[in-house]
Design an enzyme around this catalytic site. Structure first.
Site, PDB file in Angstrom:
ATOM      1  N   HIS A 120       0.671  -1.289  -0.011  1.00  0.00           N
ATOM      2  CA  HIS A 120       0.057  -0.022  -0.169  1.00  0.00           C
ATOM      3  C   HIS A 120       0.845   1.251   0.140  1.00  0.00           C
ATOM      4  O   HIS A 120       0.176   2.338   0.191  1.00  0.00           O
ATOM      5  CB  HIS A 120      -1.044   0.088   1.301  1.00  0.00           C
ATOM      6  CG  HIS A 120      -2.117   0.744   0.984  1.00  0.00           C
ATOM      7  ND1 HIS A 120      -2.555   1.741   1.641  1.00  0.00           N
ATOM      8  CD2 HIS A 120      -3.271   0.444   0.329  1.00  0.00           C
ATOM      9  CE1 HIS A 120      -3.777   2.226   1.219  1.00  0.00           C
ATOM     10  NE2 HIS A 120      -4.072   1.709   0.595  1.00  0.00           N
ATOM     11  N   LYS A 122       2.995   4.500  -1.407  1.00  0.00           N
ATOM     12  CA  LYS A 122       2.985   5.367  -2.349  1.00  0.00           C
ATOM     13  C   LYS A 122       4.013   6.504  -2.249  1.00  0.00           C
ATOM     14  O   LYS A 122       4.086   7.631  -1.633  1.00  0.00           O
ATOM     15  CB  LYS A 122       1.585   6.185  -2.047  1.00  0.00           C
ATOM     16  CG  LYS A 122       0.279   5.449  -2.101  1.00  0.00           C
ATOM     17  CD  LYS A 122      -0.726   6.126  -1.204  1.00  0.00           C
ATOM     18  CE  LYS A 122      -2.102   4.859  -1.359  1.00  0.00           C
ATOM     19  NZ  LYS A 122      -1.850   4.222  -0.107  1.00  0.00           N
ATOM     20  N   ASP A 127      16.720  10.014  -7.964  1.00  0.00           N
ATOM     21  CA  ASP A 127      18.162  10.028  -7.932  1.00  0.00           C
ATOM     22  C   ASP A 127      18.535   9.784  -6.363  1.00  0.00           C
ATOM     23  O   ASP A 127      19.716  10.582  -6.102  1.00  0.00           O
ATOM     24  CB  ASP A 127      18.711  11.390  -8.251  1.00  0.00           C
ATOM     25  CG  ASP A 127      18.653  11.579  -9.927  1.00  0.00           C
ATOM     26  OD1 ASP A 127      18.531  10.658 -10.606  1.00  0.00           O
ATOM     27  OD2 ASP A 127      18.482  12.729 -10.416  1.00  0.00           O
TER      28      ASP A 127
END
Length: 181
Positions: A120, A122, A127
């Site tokens: 779940h 996000k 870089d």
């Protein structure tokens, strides 16, 4: 000066064509887009700008990814030679509108979970120096309709914590480690 930015959604519909064209061919003036959408400074435009700042790597850990505009930005980075790795949730990667197949077909490295709980997270790491995280699922619905938040920071301590989590998940989702019995 390190980046510290908060983005709030929903974001009004907007045109990202000029932004993508500029990123694809830096220094070449973008042709005006004929679509009726504004190219105003929205949360989506600012998120895409942060993603397009990647020069070497973009690690993505996303529950759901169905926003075509964000997929186009990721594909553009991939074509520019940025190393992209994506860890996602197996149950949501095959839903109607998912961009996962499109990204996989383009040759982007990806892995998914093998257990019953949701992957779940996000977050994105640009870089290995910039963290993009928050409640936002990378879906058009979330971007245009939901109350969501995204925090963008260049803070080595936070980036390291999320990079370590990404590497742990990346190894856990390695198909060589799957057990079927």
């Amino acid at each position: 000066r390190p980046v510290r930015e908060v983005l709030f959604f929903p974001s009004r519909p907007c045109c990202i064509e000029a932004l993508l064209a500029e990123a694809a061919e830096p220094g070449v003036p973008a042709r005006p887009c004929p679509c009726p959408l504004p190219s105003a400074d929205t949360a989506l435009i600012r998120l895409v700008r942060r993603l397009l700042s990647a020069r070497r790597s973009l690690d993505l850990c996303l529950f759901c990814f169905s926003c075509p505009q964000l997929a186009r930005a990721v594909l553009l980075l991939h074509r520019r030679g940025v190393r992209i790795r994506l860890a996602t949730d197996a149950q949501y990667m095959g839903l109607h509108g998912s961009q996962i197949g499109r990204l996989r077909h383009a040759g982007i490295q990806m892995r998914h979970d093998q257990h019953s709980g949701y992957m779940h997270h996000k977050f994105a790491i640009v870089d290995r120096r910039m963290l993009i995280t928050g409640s936002l699922n990378w879906t058009t619905q979330a971007i245009q309709s939901n109350r969501e938040n995204v925090l963008v920071v260049e803070d080595a301590e936070y980036v390291k914590a999320f990079q370590d989590e990404f590497e742990r998940i990346w190894e856990e989702y390695n198909p060589a480690n799957y057990s079927f019995f």
